[in-house]
Design a protein around this motif. Structure first.
Motif, PDB file in Angstrom:
ATOM      1  N   GLU A 177      11.750 -16.602 -34.174  1.00 54.91           N
ATOM      2  CA  GLU A 177      12.097 -16.201 -35.544  1.00 54.91           C
ATOM      3  C   GLU A 177      13.395 -16.868 -35.982  1.00 54.91           C
ATOM      4  OE1 GLU A 177      12.623 -11.959 -35.996  1.00 54.91           O
ATOM      5  OE2 GLU A 177      13.258 -12.125 -38.088  1.00 54.91           O
ATOM      6  N   SER A 205       9.840 -15.562 -46.884  1.00 54.13           N
ATOM      7  CA  SER A 205       9.004 -14.900 -47.884  1.00 54.13           C
ATOM      8  C   SER A 205       8.561 -13.518 -47.438  1.00 54.13           C
ATOM      9  CB  SER A 205       7.785 -15.774 -48.194  1.00 54.13           C
ATOM     10  OG  SER A 205       8.206 -16.934 -48.890  1.00 54.13           O
ATOM     11  N   TYR A 206       8.707 -13.235 -46.148  1.00 53.91           N
ATOM     12  CA  TYR A 206       8.339 -11.925 -45.591  1.00 53.91           C
ATOM     13  C   TYR A 206       8.944 -11.876 -44.198  1.00 53.91           C
ATOM     14  CZ  TYR A 206       4.884 -15.055 -43.592  1.00 53.91           C
ATOM     15  OH  TYR A 206       4.307 -16.130 -42.970  1.00 53.91           O
ATOM     16  N   THR A 207       8.940 -10.712 -43.596  1.00 52.18           N
ATOM     17  CA  THR A 207       9.509 -10.560 -42.260  1.00 52.18           C
ATOM     18  C   THR A 207       8.677 -11.360 -41.251  1.00 52.18           C
ATOM     19  OG1 THR A 207      10.200  -8.335 -42.875  1.00 52.18           O
ATOM     20  CG2 THR A 207      10.196  -8.862 -40.532  1.00 52.18           C
ATOM     21  N   CYS A 208       9.372 -12.161 -40.436  1.00 51.14           N
ATOM     22  CA  CYS A 208       8.683 -13.011 -39.468  1.00 51.14           C
ATOM     23  C   CYS A 208       7.921 -12.171 -38.447  1.00 51.14           C
ATOM     24  CB  CYS A 208       9.693 -13.884 -38.732  1.00 51.14           C
ATOM     25  SG  CYS A 208      10.485 -15.101 -39.776  1.00 51.14           S
ATOM     26  N   HIS A 259       1.190  -6.572 -38.302  1.00 49.08           N
ATOM     27  CA  HIS A 259       2.524  -6.641 -38.913  1.00 49.08           C
ATOM     28  C   HIS A 259       3.627  -6.437 -37.881  1.00 49.08           C
ATOM     29  CE1 HIS A 259       0.932  -5.798 -43.246  1.00 49.08           C
ATOM     30  NE2 HIS A 259       0.559  -6.965 -42.767  1.00 49.08           N
ATOM     31  N   GLY A 297       6.870  -7.220 -35.662  1.00 44.76           N
ATOM     32  CA  GLY A 297       8.142  -7.777 -36.129  1.00 44.76           C
ATOM     33  C   GLY A 297       8.908  -6.812 -37.014  1.00 44.76           C
ATOM     34  N   HIS A 298       8.299  -5.665 -37.334  1.00 40.17           N
ATOM     35  CA  HIS A 298       8.988  -4.659 -38.153  1.00 40.17           C
ATOM     36  C   HIS A 298      10.126  -4.030 -37.345  1.00 40.17           C
ATOM     37  CE1 HIS A 298       6.895  -1.403 -35.959  1.00 40.17           C
ATOM     38  NE2 HIS A 298       5.834  -2.200 -35.970  1.00 40.17           N
ATOM     39  N   ALA A 299      10.909  -3.176 -38.016  1.00 39.84           N
ATOM     40  CA  ALA A 299      12.140  -2.664 -37.411  1.00 39.84           C
ATOM     41  C   ALA A 299      11.894  -1.926 -36.098  1.00 39.84           C
ATOM     42  CB  ALA A 299      12.860  -1.744 -38.395  1.00 39.84           C
ATOM     43  N   PRO A 330      10.953  -5.233 -33.249  1.00 41.95           N
ATOM     44  CA  PRO A 330      11.590  -6.394 -33.905  1.00 41.95           C
ATOM     45  C   PRO A 330      11.521  -7.690 -33.095  1.00 41.95           C
ATOM     46  CG  PRO A 330      13.263  -4.983 -32.946  1.00 41.95           C
ATOM     47  CD  PRO A 330      11.940  -4.335 -32.643  1.00 41.95           C
ATOM     48  N   ASN A 331      10.310  -8.127 -32.764  1.00 42.87           N
ATOM     49  CA  ASN A 331      10.141  -9.399 -32.035  1.00 42.87           C
ATOM     50  C   ASN A 331      11.069  -9.434 -30.813  1.00 42.87           C
ATOM     51  OD1 ASN A 331       8.345 -10.338 -34.065  1.00 42.87           O
ATOM     52  ND2 ASN A 331      10.054 -11.078 -35.317  1.00 42.87           N
ATOM     53  N   VAL A 361       6.261  -6.750 -50.240  1.00 46.11           N
ATOM     54  CA  VAL A 361       7.236  -7.174 -49.230  1.00 46.11           C
ATOM     55  C   VAL A 361       8.355  -6.139 -49.128  1.00 46.11           C
ATOM     56  CG1 VAL A 361       9.005  -8.910 -48.700  1.00 46.11           C
ATOM     57  CG2 VAL A 361       6.743  -9.635 -49.484  1.00 46.11           C
ATOM     58  N   LYS A 369      15.945   3.168 -34.688  1.00 43.44           N
ATOM     59  CA  LYS A 369      15.606   1.930 -35.389  1.00 43.44           C
ATOM     60  C   LYS A 369      14.651   2.138 -36.558  1.00 43.44           C
ATOM     61  CE  LYS A 369      13.477  -0.207 -31.962  1.00 43.44           C
ATOM     62  NZ  LYS A 369      13.508   0.747 -30.841  1.00 43.44           N
ATOM     63  N   TRP A 384      -1.647  -2.346 -37.649  1.00 42.74           N
ATOM     64  CA  TRP A 384      -0.587  -3.143 -38.277  1.00 42.74           C
ATOM     65  C   TRP A 384       0.735  -3.049 -37.521  1.00 42.74           C
ATOM     66  CZ3 TRP A 384      -4.343  -0.553 -40.926  1.00 42.74           C
ATOM     67  CH2 TRP A 384      -5.180  -1.344 -41.724  1.00 42.74           C
ATOM     68  N   ARG A 400      20.014  -9.458 -35.358  1.00 40.31           N
ATOM     69  CA  ARG A 400      19.047  -9.809 -36.398  1.00 40.31           C
ATOM     70  C   ARG A 400      19.679  -9.835 -37.786  1.00 40.31           C
ATOM     71  NH1 ARG A 400      12.993  -7.100 -37.346  1.00 40.31           N
ATOM     72  NH2 ARG A 400      11.979  -9.118 -37.579  1.00 40.31           N
TER      73      ARG A 400
END
Ligand SMILES: [Mn+2]
Ligand SMILES: [Mn+2]
Lengths: 486, 486
Positions: free
Chosen positions: A226, A243-246, A258, A260-262, A265-266, B60, B77, B110, B240
């Motif tokens: 990321e 453009s959006y969260t990686c 989806h 990679g959200h909080a 977080p990847n 987004v 988090k 997701w 991050r």
């Protein structure tokens, strides 16, 4: 000629926004004129730009991003503006007017020399610029017969934009419903100038993906991918925003749509033998890219990885060869699903008649999302389910589609077939005799910890086909070659 | 032992937040117990965590960041939580309770496998975890005599946090004023565990600054510095988020205090012979760094650049040698201003009696901001102007101070003297006979296009002095050596 440019990045001419304005005014006159109760005087379009957003009640603001409809018409970087298009309904003449906040002079200490209206006018090539506190006077002089404001519900988020408030609103006839569908429809078909910006941001994003692909190896953290993507997009491409969260999923995380959200977080170390699914897109001058690459962490596909990857690639290729002006997007979704199921059958995971599988909705077990979406200023762009267009399908395996329209030249869409092994959906399929009868359970279960594959391109629809702006390695051979090169 | 960790970044033990909770409960009992109208039963603290924020009405979301008070007490988090501390006022016993959203099972597609309350409990080491829809039941069983909720105005932003709403609120005695000042004061004095996180994020930020300093050369864009800083902080340090928008000013932009905003997005090419003022700080687990380095673009100071830089450095050193537990922050601001004026006089820019210059407020012409601020979970941290603390000074040259307190061991503050040449302030000073009499106009005007210098450290106040967590080259020699090495 004024332009938006970051470093040596693409110079976006301000005529792009003038073009957008002209297109919208033309569409408004065409579609509304018959029903207007006046045949002379001014019709006004009044838009509120985005405002600074603070992080809770702290002293920190998010880095400002302009609201997309306002960006479409005015291309203004600054928060707190208003914009007006004054349309003479008899002549069709248009004046574009930008209203900027009148900041106290001492703000120059924090923000730098404050720009004058004349400087804003030169920067954005609008017809007139005033301070926001002059809006009331402007309206009085323009004496509009009708003011159109913007309000509507985003069909992807379900969120509704409220019409703007302004002093003296009660003195005018206003309408907040007519504008949204017409303006949204204008955004669906991209202009030649918009296409060049979209091409640029897709190229920057593609190059960033390639750099990440070459960098990732077992032992790296997902978020290192990321970070490198964002760094390339910004430092080389001038793209300050994604453009959006990686989404940078490795192993089973690659099946989380989806990720990679909080809450996730990847943050996982990438392991040898895993697939990586990286879905990342930069943003330039408001315009979005949305590209997904899936590749083996160690640079070399296993047979199982080739099997699933090529099944998705075949689905993508089938759509890429078929999509063009006049083709239904729902049919493209069906086509991708059918090809995927065919390939999974050929590889021994499924059995029985593919058309029956399709009818039973089996493809949604593997790809629980739509084939793609409109893209432009928003990554999930507006125009999906406008009142004049086909409604969202009811069938469960089609209902996730973000639009169900017939493709038209100038549309810009993602094509993003995928194949994921998601515990809940796998268990659900095995428990459902209408689906499980097609499944070779042993092979199916072998993939429980596989994760997923998605291949996502950003393509322009043309009369005769598509043009793909995502320039990244796509075949197994191309990916392996890229990852083994320096 | 549960911890927050990104990659090989610092492992933040969850006991940090337990400690914070214990400290707050102790402070509440100490300060409120006498006035409570009950001497048995439960006193409750109820906090609402941060929520996801969408980008306008699009699909987004901003990358989620937890609200700082909630982070302080629970370290969670995820968006959409609530938290409760149930205090038995007789025994002083405390139960910490986290309430998490009950997400529909299909969200796992997701977001990944949904965590159970038991998994949240293990992850955050709170005493109990329930779903948010169980809050009403919990309150009924806890039967609190008083519920404290959080509401208050941030003295830096002027923004007010509203108290949370919850079902059945009307059934309880609630107070939304008592908690804010007590909780804010707890955040002012850092615990041993917090200090280690702050040390870590300052070190990561310092290393990132050094990397940027080595990279920057004439011809690079300002935003390339921002991008590299963010990349180092994230990919190497696991940060991050930045704690605030990066300020990367070159040339005259280095005199713009909040340069880097959307209207001036670090978008200028850096020129030979200019100064660069880069103010950037990473964020780890909610905790902030805020460091400024100023250096010549080409790696070599001119005599004029040395003159201004060393004047600021001397001001910084004077404060660094004097600040300690028991010293007034206002006195430190005055000291920095006085030393700066002394050095500007020694260099021939000013003339006359320095004490008279100080009294006349001349230092604010060169440094129109306060000497520094509290820092912690917020970059401009809470606790500045609490009701029990000294009020904001009225004198124009002191009124920008973000706090006016006596320093205490365990406070964590920035020391950030600066010297800027800002057209509006220079012209103002020359037009004001009370100030212009001190100014050697020729020398002064020679610096009109100089820009500015700021040196910003993040320091822990101790009994005997300070400990500086910003580990970056500071002297002219150190900076030149760093920039000439690989
Ligand atoms: Mn997409
Ligand atoms: Mn600061």
């Amino acid at each position: 000629m004024a332009a938006f440019q970051m470093g040596s990045g693409y110079a976006v001419p301000m005529t792009l926004f003038k073009n957008n304005r002209d297109r919208v005014c033309k569409a408004l006159l065409q579609q509304l004129q018959k029903n207007l109760k006046f045949d002379s005087g001014n019709l006004l379009v009044l838009l509120e730009g985005g405002k600074d957003k603070s992080l809770y009640n702290t002293d920190v603001d998010y880095v400002f991003r302009q609201e997309s409809y306002f960006q479409y018409l005015f291309g203004a970087k600054e928060p707190g503006c208003y914009g007006i298009l004054t349309i003479n309904v008899r002549t069709g003449g248009v004046a574009s007017v930008l209203f900027v906040p009148r900041l106290p002079e001492e703000y120059s200490t924090w923000m730098g020399e404050l720009l004058t209206p004349a400087e804003f006018k030169a920067m954005y090539e609008v017809d007139e610029v005033y301070y926001l506190d002059e809006l009331t006077d402007y309206l009085e002089k323009a004496a509009p017969k009708l003011i159109l404001t913007l309000s509507g519900t985003n069909s992807d988020s379900g969120l509704t934009m409220q019409p703007p408030e302004f002093d003296g609103k009660e003195k005018y006839v206003t309408d907040c419903d007519l504008l949204y569908p017409i303006l949204s429809e204008c955004r669906v078909i991209k202009s030649a100038e918009e296409i060049e910006v979209l091409r640029y941001v897709a190229k920057v994003s593609s190059d960033a993906h390639i750099r990440v692909m070459k960098f990732i190896r077992p032992g790296k953290m997902e978020f290192e991918g990321e970070s490198l993507f964002l760094h390339h997009a910004y430092s080389v491409g001038g793209c300050r925003h994604a453009s959006y969260t990686c989404i940078c999923g490795s192993g089973t995380n690659s099946s989380i749509l989806h990720y990679g959200h909080a809450g996730a977080p990847n943050s996982r170390p990438i392991q040898d033998g895993e697939m990586c699914l990286f879905d990342m897109g930069a943003n330039y001058c408001g315009y979005a890219a949305d590209i997904t690459c899936t590749f083996p962490a160690n640079g070399k596909f296993t047979d199982d990885q080739k099997f699933i990857y090529n099944a998705v690639l075949d689905a993508r290729n089938a759509v890429a060869e078929t999509a063009r002006d006049g083709v239904s997007w729902v049919d493209m979704h069906k086509l991708a699903g059918k090809v995927l199921l065919q390939r999974l059958k050929a590889g021994g995971m499924l059995q029985g008649d593919v058309d029956e599988m399709v009818e039973a909705g089996l493809s949604a077990v593997f790809q629980p999302h739509g084939l793609g979406h409109l893209i432009g200023l928003d990554v999930h762009d507006v125009g999906g389910y406008l009142p004049t267009e086909p409604k969202r399908p009811n069938e469960p395996w089609l209902s996730k589609l973000r639009f169900a329209r017939v493709l038209r030249a100038g549309m810009y869409v993602t094509i993003e077939p995928g194949c994921y092994f998601i515990k809940r959906l796998m268990d659900g399929a095995l428990a459902n005799p209408e689906l499980s009868k097609f499944i070779n359970v042993d092979v199916f279960n072998r993939f429980r910890n596989f994760g997923g594959v998605r291949i996502e391109d950003d393509v322009l629809i043309t009369q005769n086909g598509i043009e793909n702006f995502a320039i990244v390695p796509r075949t197994v051979e191309e990916i392996e070659a890229t990852m083994s090169s320096d």
